[in-house]
Motif scaffolding. Sequence first.
Motif, PDB file in Angstrom:
ATOM      1  N   SER A 136      22.625  44.202  48.176  1.00  0.00           N
ATOM      2  CA  SER A 136      23.217  45.546  48.028  1.00  0.00           C
ATOM      3  C   SER A 136      22.552  46.335  46.902  1.00  0.00           C
ATOM      4  O   SER A 136      22.513  47.565  46.938  1.00  0.00           O
ATOM      5  CB  SER A 136      24.721  45.444  47.772  1.00  0.00           C
ATOM      6  OG  SER A 136      24.985  44.656  46.607  1.00  0.00           O
ATOM      7  N   SER A 137      22.035  45.631  45.892  1.00  0.00           N
ATOM      8  CA  SER A 137      21.357  46.298  44.783  1.00  0.00           C
ATOM      9  C   SER A 137      20.476  45.297  44.062  1.00  0.00           C
ATOM     10  O   SER A 137      20.608  44.081  44.246  1.00  0.00           O
ATOM     11  CB  SER A 137      22.375  46.907  43.800  1.00  0.00           C
ATOM     12  OG  SER A 137      23.191  45.878  43.252  1.00  0.00           O
ATOM     13  N   GLU A 168      29.758  40.377  46.283  1.00  0.00           N
ATOM     14  CA  GLU A 168      28.609  41.277  46.188  1.00  0.00           C
ATOM     15  C   GLU A 168      27.340  40.480  45.892  1.00  0.00           C
ATOM     16  O   GLU A 168      27.343  39.544  45.082  1.00  0.00           O
ATOM     17  CB  GLU A 168      28.844  42.311  45.096  1.00  0.00           C
ATOM     18  CG  GLU A 168      27.706  43.317  44.953  1.00  0.00           C
ATOM     19  CD  GLU A 168      28.014  44.377  43.911  1.00  0.00           C
ATOM     20  OE1 GLU A 168      27.055  45.034  43.451  1.00  0.00           O
ATOM     21  OE2 GLU A 168      29.202  44.551  43.564  1.00  0.00           O
ATOM     22  N   ASP A 206      16.951  44.776  51.077  1.00  0.00           N
ATOM     23  CA  ASP A 206      17.843  45.936  51.078  1.00  0.00           C
ATOM     24  C   ASP A 206      17.502  46.913  52.195  1.00  0.00           C
ATOM     25  O   ASP A 206      18.152  47.941  52.367  1.00  0.00           O
ATOM     26  CB  ASP A 206      17.826  46.648  49.727  1.00  0.00           C
ATOM     27  CG  ASP A 206      16.450  47.226  49.390  1.00  0.00           C
ATOM     28  OD1 ASP A 206      15.502  47.013  50.178  1.00  0.00           O
ATOM     29  OD2 ASP A 206      16.325  47.875  48.336  1.00  0.00           O
TER      30      ASP A 206
END
Length: 622
Positions: free
Chosen positions: A154-155, A168, A279
């Motif tokens: 996600s990051s 996450e 990503d």
Amino acid sequence: MYLPELPALKNSRRQMRVFGGLNETFGCTEAEYAADRNFSSRDFPALSTRTPRRRLRAQTGADGMYHLNGFLLISGGGLTYTPDSGEDPVVRSGVLSAGKKKLVGIGTKILIFPDKMAFDTADGTLRALGASWSSSESVEMAPCDAEGKVYTVSSWGTEEPEEPEDGEVFLKVVTPSSPWNADGTLEVYSSSLERWTAVSLDYCKISATGIGADFAVWDTVTVEGTAAAAAGVCDDLDGEKVLYDAGEDWLMVRITPGGEHFYGRLLQTGTSAVWNSLDGKSSLTYTTDKPLGCERQVPDLDYLTECDNRVWGCASGENVIYACKLGDPTNWFSYRNTAADSYAVTVGSDGDFTGAATCMGYVLFFKENTLHKVCGSKPSDFQLSSLRCRGVAKHAAESLCVISETLYYLSPEGVMAWDGSLPVKVSGVLDASGLAGAERAAAGWLDGRYYLYLQWADRARLLVYDTERGLWHEEDPGASGQLELLSSGRQLYLWDGAALWAAGPAREEDAVLAGGEGEAETEIPFELVSGEMGLDESEDKYLSHLVLRLDAQPGAQLTVWGSCDGGRWEKWASAAARNEKEKLRIPLTPRRHDTMRLRLTGTGQLTLRSLSRTFAPAKGGL
């Protein structure tokens, strides 16, 4: 008138009740035979004609025969398996290539080479030992964890987010300019633990339609044609890989993380590939020399044997001995440093391999002048020893046969017996020229007798060695000039080019194969030529009278011929047993001679019980 008293001429009589076997050398005695056909030592010390063979069924071809819980016959690219249990035969047509087969059993499976197929006697299925997959369709390669899970980031950054959500996924990088390098760390946040946990991506999941259909967990496969190295995903995806997990449409192998684009997914279609970051925001394009392919390889083997739940093999033109994975003949290149690993070793002797066998717990590989012996229980303690000795002759791999813990085979110098020490020649009484140069040699066994079939371009012969008594005999190999032999332990099967025969009396397997319609031979031609008689007597005696005592079965016919002093054969007597078993007494009175030979010819079943000889002085004395 007184007349001189002359000494009386006294006759002496001897009886021969112990008969030997075939002796083709100069030292053939009167109790042995210079030539014989269709006699045997089954009624030793008497001499009998062989047991009638039983015709099981007509058979036009036989590329291979094997017995494992039933009778397997391969012919014309198809196979027929007849279970011993009496169940319906399994028939498969057009599933194999044409030509001779090498067969070996392990468990419930019969391996078929050079086709590299396995027939399962339990369920009647036929499957390939090797497997391969190659396609021009899309294949996805992505790093994953030990459970096969592929992650999406996600990051990413050098520091974790301050307020992460449960589950996450974050990629902590070392160099922001190269965020997808393998030196980064993939982390997952757990709200219950209130901390980030690092995830190791030591595996790669290869996904494509049907890629895993023919593979299984722990298979060793060769992966080639991937763009992983060119794309910087990893350097060791190509090569021999162990499957740690597999499904219908995916495979999972272990890799070493490395490369500047490790954290990404590679989608390859034919020879072109597209790399996407985890990503999904970055992508690159690459090309390869060939499409991606996976293969479970099986070596080309000419000679096979089974020992301790492994199949061993070698090729005639390659100096390498192979052993499959423990209990798994589909894997020949599995090296995981366990006791179940495959095994391979290169030998240093010169020449081609000529045969392989298992005896006394050893795996044996032969060349014409070398014996290689492998012992041990697992790859870490396998030991190979080599011995310069009389090995298996060329084209004689089928002559290897284990009888009563002893291995018999045809060498360039004759028939040998190996019991764990050194090979010993057992064919010293046979003419060496009658064994040498055979284009094919095959063997079988039944009731302690070693059947050796030899074939040349213009002739063939079937020799039988009684391993318990050390006697040789010769039987009729059939009119076709070709013979295949198979021993099941309880029966010896022979295929003569036209029909399948059983060498022994009726057995359970015979009834199944023949369907209750087997017919035994009725008229067996036989011939016997004795050794020279009279060589053991002094020069002033000759053999004046002979009496042959025989048991003849109904229909047997016998003709007795004689040759005095090496002259032509003369017909001396004939006899026959008409409708019932008879005891024949045949008196013979030959002309005066120095040495003599007998020749018996005829058809049917008979047993020579005794031979009585009366010797008379050739002259008197004062």
